[in-house]
Design an enzyme around this catalytic site. Structure first.
Site, PDB file in Angstrom:
ATOM      1  N   GLU A 110      35.586  41.619  35.458  1.00  0.00           N
ATOM      2  CA  GLU A 110      34.439  40.755  35.721  1.00  0.00           C
ATOM      3  C   GLU A 110      33.431  41.525  36.580  1.00  0.00           C
ATOM      4  O   GLU A 110      33.765  41.983  37.670  1.00  0.00           O
ATOM      5  CB  GLU A 110      34.906  39.495  36.451  1.00  0.00           C
ATOM      6  CG  GLU A 110      33.801  38.487  36.649  1.00  0.00           C
ATOM      7  CD  GLU A 110      34.287  37.189  37.271  1.00  0.00           C
ATOM      8  OE1 GLU A 110      34.989  37.242  38.291  1.00  0.00           O
ATOM      9  OE2 GLU A 110      33.956  36.117  36.731  1.00  0.00           O
ATOM     10  N   CYS A 149      30.847  32.368  36.478  1.00  0.00           N
ATOM     11  CA  CYS A 149      32.222  32.705  36.082  1.00  0.00           C
ATOM     12  C   CYS A 149      32.422  32.593  34.575  1.00  0.00           C
ATOM     13  O   CYS A 149      33.256  33.275  34.009  1.00  0.00           O
ATOM     14  CB  CYS A 149      33.218  31.826  36.833  1.00  0.00           C
ATOM     15  SG  CYS A 149      32.814  30.092  36.748  1.00  0.00           S
ATOM     16  N   GLU A 176      40.101  27.830  40.189  1.00  0.00           N
ATOM     17  CA  GLU A 176      39.048  28.148  39.202  1.00  0.00           C
ATOM     18  C   GLU A 176      38.630  29.581  39.478  1.00  0.00           C
ATOM     19  O   GLU A 176      37.975  29.849  40.480  1.00  0.00           O
ATOM     20  CB  GLU A 176      37.839  27.221  39.395  1.00  0.00           C
ATOM     21  CG  GLU A 176      38.077  25.786  39.041  1.00  0.00           C
ATOM     22  CD  GLU A 176      38.183  25.552  37.546  1.00  0.00           C
ATOM     23  OE1 GLU A 176      37.795  26.435  36.756  1.00  0.00           O
ATOM     24  OE2 GLU A 176      38.692  24.491  37.183  1.00  0.00           O
ATOM     25  N   LYS A 230      35.674  24.347  53.179  1.00  0.00           N
ATOM     26  CA  LYS A 230      35.327  25.664  53.742  1.00  0.00           C
ATOM     27  C   LYS A 230      34.460  26.347  52.680  1.00  0.00           C
ATOM     28  O   LYS A 230      34.964  26.872  51.699  1.00  0.00           O
ATOM     29  CB  LYS A 230      36.613  26.465  53.995  1.00  0.00           C
ATOM     30  CG  LYS A 230      36.503  27.527  55.082  1.00  0.00           C
ATOM     31  CD  LYS A 230      35.425  28.561  54.895  1.00  0.00           C
ATOM     32  CE  LYS A 230      35.775  29.624  53.878  1.00  0.00           C
ATOM     33  NZ  LYS A 230      34.621  30.522  53.587  1.00  0.00           N
TER      34      LYS A 230
HETATM   35  P1  NAD Z   1      36.050  35.277  47.145  1.00  0.00           P
HETATM   36  O1  NAD Z   1      37.141  34.844  46.244  1.00  0.00           O
HETATM   37  O2  NAD Z   1      36.323  36.315  48.144  1.00  0.00           O
HETATM   38  O3  NAD Z   1      35.457  34.012  47.936  1.00  0.00           O
HETATM   39  C1  NAD Z   1      35.530  32.665  47.480  1.00  0.00           C
HETATM   40  C2  NAD Z   1      35.867  31.751  48.648  1.00  0.00           C
HETATM   41  O4  NAD Z   1      37.166  32.076  49.138  1.00  0.00           O
HETATM   42  C3  NAD Z   1      34.921  31.881  49.837  1.00  0.00           C
HETATM   43  O5  NAD Z   1      34.740  30.623  50.450  1.00  0.00           O
HETATM   44  C4  NAD Z   1      35.698  32.793  50.765  1.00  0.00           C
HETATM   45  O6  NAD Z   1      35.336  32.640  52.119  1.00  0.00           O
HETATM   46  C5  NAD Z   1      37.121  32.326  50.534  1.00  0.00           C
HETATM   47  N1  NAD Z   1      38.162  33.298  50.884  1.00  0.00           N
HETATM   48  C6  NAD Z   1      38.078  34.650  50.874  1.00  0.00           C
HETATM   49  N2  NAD Z   1      39.243  35.185  51.281  1.00  0.00           N
HETATM   50  C7  NAD Z   1      40.084  34.159  51.550  1.00  0.00           C
HETATM   51  C8  NAD Z   1      41.431  34.069  51.995  1.00  0.00           C
HETATM   52  N3  NAD Z   1      42.146  35.155  52.271  1.00  0.00           N
HETATM   53  N4  NAD Z   1      41.985  32.846  52.156  1.00  0.00           N
HETATM   54  C9  NAD Z   1      41.271  31.737  51.882  1.00  0.00           C
HETATM   55  N5  NAD Z   1      39.995  31.756  51.474  1.00  0.00           N
HETATM   56  C10 NAD Z   1      39.404  32.952  51.294  1.00  0.00           C
HETATM   57  O7  NAD Z   1      34.851  35.702  46.227  1.00  0.00           O
HETATM   58  P2  NAD Z   1      33.599  36.604  46.676  1.00  0.00           P
HETATM   59  O8  NAD Z   1      33.944  37.750  47.537  1.00  0.00           O
HETATM   60  O9  NAD Z   1      32.615  35.661  47.213  1.00  0.00           O
HETATM   61  O10 NAD Z   1      33.187  37.187  45.285  1.00  0.00           O
HETATM   62  C11 NAD Z   1      33.910  38.297  44.760  1.00  0.00           C
HETATM   63  C12 NAD Z   1      34.134  38.141  43.290  1.00  0.00           C
HETATM   64  O11 NAD Z   1      34.717  36.870  43.003  1.00  0.00           O
HETATM   65  C13 NAD Z   1      32.883  38.119  42.429  1.00  0.00           C
HETATM   66  O12 NAD Z   1      32.408  39.386  42.170  1.00  0.00           O
HETATM   67  C14 NAD Z   1      33.357  37.416  41.218  1.00  0.00           C
HETATM   68  O13 NAD Z   1      34.028  38.281  40.370  1.00  0.00           O
HETATM   69  C15 NAD Z   1      34.322  36.422  41.738  1.00  0.00           C
HETATM   70  N6  NAD Z   1      33.753  35.072  41.866  1.00  0.00           N
HETATM   71  C16 NAD Z   1      34.108  34.153  40.946  1.00  0.00           C
HETATM   72  C17 NAD Z   1      33.593  32.884  41.031  1.00  0.00           C
HETATM   73  C18 NAD Z   1      33.953  31.827  40.061  1.00  0.00           C
HETATM   74  O14 NAD Z   1      33.242  30.856  39.961  1.00  0.00           O
HETATM   75  N7  NAD Z   1      35.045  31.938  39.356  1.00  0.00           N
HETATM   76  C19 NAD Z   1      32.708  32.562  42.040  1.00  0.00           C
HETATM   77  C20 NAD Z   1      32.378  33.530  42.984  1.00  0.00           C
HETATM   78  C21 NAD Z   1      32.927  34.779  42.877  1.00  0.00           C
END
Ligand code: NAD
Length: 472
Positions: free
Chosen positions: A379, A279, A245, A170
């Site tokens: 972050e 990240c 991660e 996903k």
């Molecule tokens: P997010 O954690 O919301 O999304 C990451 C993934 O998780 C996406 O595929 C999303 O669809 C999925 N997801 C979201 N809610 C979910 C749920 N309830 N159950 C299962 N899956 C779910 O991250 P974002 O909104 O894309 O970004 C927000 C913040 O996350 C950024 O500002 C940053 O701080 C952080 N981030 C970190 C990394 C990393 O590599 N560690 C990468 C992207 C974002």
């Protein structure tokens, strides 16, 4: 650019059972460039069923043969590299040069490393009177973010395939086209039907359904700490394996005697890399009080060469942020920094000159940042660097370790041994020593709230295996 109005399940593209769609927006000009299905819980069900059905057959394929499939997949990534570059530039806004060098270069190398590891990894070992077998964990639910959209898919899919696991992916809402192109590569590499499945969709719908699905044995998640915490709780409740991660607030510590100019220039480049959406970005620069003002001037001068621009221009090094929400978030953090009394050296929350359209922000440097300020703790996920002053090494260690995160760090010193000694005191999964480069075979992952588990190399493969001891 490809855009399938379908999900990739059981070896073919099929219409989603749900009716929703996700629009894909080019963050450089805010235009909708495609739409993809928003998969439902029923779609996830179908994908997990396909992955479960394919599991016994795939697990029985000898590891070296699984490796040849991964090599074929790597060859597909190479053959379609230009398309990946164009797709990521369009949906993520990543500058083309970086998309080529890093966003596609690293995943190609990682896929190759797992193709090789398949032939050499010890899937069986002897301990006294026991034969210990390392067997596939089962069906993997992979949930990935948008910031390194291909890298994060390959980091999970390649080791899972080598381990003998089957997968349901996903991907992030913002970058589904990269995932669809990846699924085309899987098909062209002729992996057996059901071994890899793709469900595009919303996190709280398709992502959550995947994490909660009883047919999933391991959830591997990369993204925010908030969502990671929820997924960890779901996995804990179901007693299933989980790898997380998550975020970071990594420190770069420059010790007296280091090459300050080199350290600061490298830090500014690092924080502007991928427009600050990494990240492991080194977002806190810790400098001894005697060299502090010199470091501030060096940082201001270095940032001047990172001018946000059109990501399709090969000379541009900073593009837009991925979406309007991230832009608003980064701007709010910049305002918060000013409000809490940090000194805005360069940048700021206004749109960069001539870049009112698109989700651009100004690369920003803050000085006089103190360890308890919001911008030193949370972050930001944008090109924002905070310079923090320290008086002695013990204080530098305390500040570096003084956040909830522990993903990465960097140390600069007069010599490698001094830097390495200091690195031993840091709570971080990776520490760059005097600018040491990224190693795709070294374990990558976080201490503290930066995550659980490791990706890359043999350690990344082990995540997808569990042991069975046969006593003779
Ligand atoms: P997010 O954690 O919301 O999304 C990451 C993934 O998780 C996406 O595929 C999303 O669809 C999925 N997801 C979201 N809610 C979910 C749920 N309830 N159950 C299962 N899956 C779910 O991250 P974002 O909104 O894309 O970004 C927000 C913040 O996350 C950024 O500002 C940053 O701080 C952080 N981030 C970190 C990394 C990393 O590599 N560690 C990468 C992207 C974002």
């Amino acid at each position: 650019m490809i855009a399938h109005d379908a999900l990739y399940i059981d070896g073919s593209w099929r219409p989603a059972l749900g009716t929703g769609v996700i629009d894909v927006v080019n963050p450089a000009d805010e235009q909708v460039i495609a739409s993809v299905p928003a998969g439902s819980a029923e779609d996830v069900d179908a994908a997990v069923a396909a992955a479960r059905a394919a599991l016994p057959g795939w697990a029985a394929v000898p590891p070296a043969r699984r490796g040849t499939y991964v090599a074929a997949l790597r060859d597909q990534l190479v053959a379609r590299r230009d398309e990946f570059v164009a797709t990521m530039t369009a949906e993520l806004g990543v500058p083309v040069g970086f998309a080529r060098r890093v966003q596609t270069g690293i995943p190609i190398a990682v896929a190759g490393s797992y193709a090789e590891l398949a032939a050499t990894y010890a899937f069986e070992e002897r301990i006294g009177n026991s034969a210990v077998h390392h067997e596939p964990v089962g069906v993997v639910g992979a949930i990935t973010p948008w910031n390194y959209p291909l890298h994060q898919i390959v980091n999970k899919v390649a080791p899972a395939l080598v381990a003998g696991c089957t997968i349901v992916l996903k991907p992030a809402e913002d970058t589904p086209l990269t995932a669809q192109l990846f699924a085309e590569c899987v098909a062209a590499a002729e992996l057996p039907a059901g071994v890899f499945n793709l469900v595009t969709g919303l996190g709280p719908v398709a992502g959550q359904a995947l994490a909660e699905h009883p047919g999933v044995d391991l959830v591997s998640f990369t993204g925010s700490t908030d969502v990671g915490r929820r997924i960890g709780a779901i996995a804990g409740g179901a007693v299933k394996r989980v790898a997380l991660e998550l975020g970071g607030k990594s420190a770069n510590v420059v010790l007296p005697g280091a090459d300050l100019a080199k350290a600061v220039a490298a830090n500014v480049a690092d924080v502007c890399r991928n427009t600050g959406q990494s990240c492991n970005a080194l977002t806190r620069l810790l400098v001894h009080t005697d060299q502090y003002e010199e470091a501030v001037s060096l940082a201001a001068a270095a940032v001047a060469s990172f001018v946000p621009g059109d990501p399709t221009d090969p000379d541009v090094r900073v593009g837009p942020l991925v979406n309007a929400k991230q832009q608003a978030r980064v701007r709010a953090y910049i305002d918060k920094g000013v409000e809490e009394g940090a000194r805005l050296v360069t940048g700021g929350s206004a749109a960069p000159e001539g870049r009112e359209k698109g989700y651009f922000v100004r690369p920003t440097v803050f000085a006089d940042v103190t360890p308890e300020m919001t911008i030193a703790q949370e972050e930001i996920f944008g090109p924002v660097l905070s310079l923090i002053r320290y008086e002695d090494e013990d204080e530098a260690v305390r500040i570096a370790n003084g956040t909830v995160y522990g993903l990465a760090a960097a140390v600069w010193a007069a010599d490698g041994a001094t830097a390495a000694a200091f690195a031993r005191r840091l709570e971080a999964g990776q520490v760059e020593i005097n600018g040491g480069g990224f190693n795709i075979l070294a374990p990558f992952g976080g201490h503290k709230q930066s995550g659980i588990g490791r990706e890359l190399g043999a350690h990344g493969l082990a995540e997808y295996l569990h042991t069975k001891s046969l006593q003779f």
